[in-house]
Motif scaffolding. Sequence first.
Motif, PDB file in Angstrom:
ATOM      1  N   ALA A 157      -7.166  19.804  -4.190  1.00 31.04           N
ATOM      2  CA  ALA A 157      -8.157  19.531  -2.921  1.00 31.04           C
ATOM      3  C   ALA A 157      -9.754  19.949  -3.567  1.00 31.04           C
ATOM      4  CB  ALA A 157      -7.749  20.724  -1.965  1.00 31.04           C
ATOM      5  N   PHE A 158      -9.771  21.031  -4.430  1.00 33.28           N
ATOM      6  CA  PHE A 158     -11.151  20.964  -5.100  1.00 33.28           C
ATOM      7  C   PHE A 158     -11.426  19.937  -5.999  1.00 33.28           C
ATOM      8  CE2 PHE A 158     -12.619  25.715  -4.860  1.00 33.28           C
ATOM      9  CZ  PHE A 158     -11.876  26.009  -3.506  1.00 33.28           C
ATOM     10  N   GLN A 159     -10.818  19.526  -6.698  1.00 30.93           N
ATOM     11  CA  GLN A 159     -11.079  18.021  -7.491  1.00 30.93           C
ATOM     12  C   GLN A 159     -11.460  17.044  -6.767  1.00 30.93           C
ATOM     13  OE1 GLN A 159     -10.952  18.390 -10.864  1.00 30.93           O
ATOM     14  NE2 GLN A 159     -11.754  16.487 -10.974  1.00 30.93           N
ATOM     15  N   GLN A 160     -10.723  17.069  -5.528  1.00 33.54           N
ATOM     16  CA  GLN A 160     -11.235  15.789  -4.555  1.00 33.54           C
ATOM     17  C   GLN A 160     -12.182  15.987  -3.545  1.00 33.54           C
ATOM     18  OE1 GLN A 160      -7.514  14.531  -3.359  1.00 33.54           O
ATOM     19  NE2 GLN A 160      -6.866  13.486  -5.294  1.00 33.54           N
ATOM     20  N   ALA A 161     -12.762  17.359  -3.515  1.00 29.93           N
ATOM     21  CA  ALA A 161     -13.624  17.757  -2.300  1.00 29.93           C
ATOM     22  C   ALA A 161     -14.879  16.983  -2.036  1.00 29.93           C
ATOM     23  CB  ALA A 161     -13.977  19.172  -2.687  1.00 29.93           C
ATOM     24  N   ALA A 162     -14.971  16.687  -0.802  1.00 37.75           N
ATOM     25  CA  ALA A 162     -15.895  15.956  -0.439  1.00 37.75           C
ATOM     26  C   ALA A 162     -17.259  16.443  -0.601  1.00 37.75           C
ATOM     27  CB  ALA A 162     -15.838  15.408   1.070  1.00 37.75           C
ATOM     28  N   PRO A 163     -18.596  15.685  -0.980  1.00 36.92           N
ATOM     29  CA  PRO A 163     -20.077  16.258  -1.158  1.00 36.92           C
ATOM     30  C   PRO A 163     -20.123  17.251  -0.025  1.00 36.92           C
ATOM     31  CG  PRO A 163     -19.964  13.985  -1.601  1.00 36.92           C
ATOM     32  CD  PRO A 163     -18.207  14.177  -0.897  1.00 36.92           C
ATOM     33  N   VAL A 164     -20.981  18.189   0.022  1.00 42.96           N
ATOM     34  CA  VAL A 164     -21.587  19.096   0.898  1.00 42.96           C
ATOM     35  C   VAL A 164     -22.813  18.843   1.325  1.00 42.96           C
ATOM     36  CG1 VAL A 164     -20.025  21.023   0.075  1.00 42.96           C
ATOM     37  CG2 VAL A 164     -22.227  20.841  -1.140  1.00 42.96           C
ATOM     38  N   GLU A 165     -23.035  17.677   1.170  1.00 42.73           N
ATOM     39  CA  GLU A 165     -24.490  16.969   1.779  1.00 42.73           C
ATOM     40  C   GLU A 165     -24.333  17.340   3.259  1.00 42.73           C
ATOM     41  OE1 GLU A 165     -27.104  12.999   1.471  1.00 42.73           O
ATOM     42  OE2 GLU A 165     -25.120  13.142   0.997  1.00 42.73           O
ATOM     43  N   GLU A 166     -25.434  18.071   3.867  1.00 42.19           N
ATOM     44  CA  GLU A 166     -25.879  18.498   5.025  1.00 42.19           C
ATOM     45  C   GLU A 166     -24.670  18.967   5.683  1.00 42.19           C
ATOM     46  OE1 GLU A 166     -27.199  14.968   7.413  1.00 42.19           O
ATOM     47  OE2 GLU A 166     -29.189  15.387   6.750  1.00 42.19           O
ATOM     48  N   TYR A 167     -24.041  20.041   4.820  1.00 44.06           N
ATOM     49  CA  TYR A 167     -22.854  20.768   5.429  1.00 44.06           C
ATOM     50  C   TYR A 167     -23.269  21.614   6.297  1.00 44.06           C
ATOM     51  CZ  TYR A 167     -18.431  23.310   4.839  1.00 44.06           C
ATOM     52  OH  TYR A 167     -17.300  24.004   5.239  1.00 44.06           O
ATOM     53  N   ALA A 168     -22.346  21.998   7.425  1.00 42.92           N
ATOM     54  CA  ALA A 168     -22.784  22.921   8.503  1.00 42.92           C
ATOM     55  C   ALA A 168     -22.267  24.589   8.057  1.00 42.92           C
ATOM     56  CB  ALA A 168     -22.029  22.524   9.561  1.00 42.92           C
TER      57      ALA A 168
END
Length: 238
Positions: A157-168
């Motif tokens: 999951a960490f390897q494939q984690a989505a970008p945190v752009e504009e993360y809440a």
Amino acid sequence: MLTMTNTPNHTGVKISGDYFDLDELNQAIYHVIGDENKYYDYAGSRMRILGISYEIRHAAQGDRNVESVFNGLHDHTKKQHSFIAPDKNIYFSTEVLWPEILYAAIALKDFVRLHREEAKFPDWNSHLHVIGRFQSLVLDCLHGQVPEEEYQAILKAFQQAAPVEEYAIQYIDFLNLKFIGMPKKQREKSLAAVALKIAMQDNDYLAFRSQVLEAANPNKVPIHEIRLQAEYPDEIEW
């Protein structure tokens, strides 16, 4: 040498090292995340990472925990070289909540990627290697707290984690406060699930983010500036 260990009550991790270890990590963080105007869509994530950096900096200044650690110098070595010296070094440390440190490890992936895209010779950038070791220490510490099968799922999951752009980023506060409020045994059992929730940006996160956006849209406030209406306790049982 920088080290990371689980705290006694499984509330977070203790980051330890001598002054130079902690200062090196701080300098690497500042270098990789850039100034506040550089990656605007990552402003919230930058704030979270700087919060950890703040604790590390104060630890290096002796404002958090101070302990003595055996440095490997034995009596026979002192006699062999005919000198008197202490057999312990001073180490400094600070604690960081588990959801906070897990999110930082993922968010730094984005900052490292952005930095590598701009750097001419990123493979030879010492700051990137320091950040990589820091992320590895987080996962290595987590490895000792969760079953192997769950750990392998977390790695994926960490390897494939989505970008945190504009993360809440308020979601991390929500997870932090929820984690603090759990009994010790529940924290042990929930740690893997928390790690996966942060990495996967699951439906719970997406629903939470929608609520934050609803609060931000009327006045067109940046998502990272919306405050979560909750307070951290004055004392945390680490």
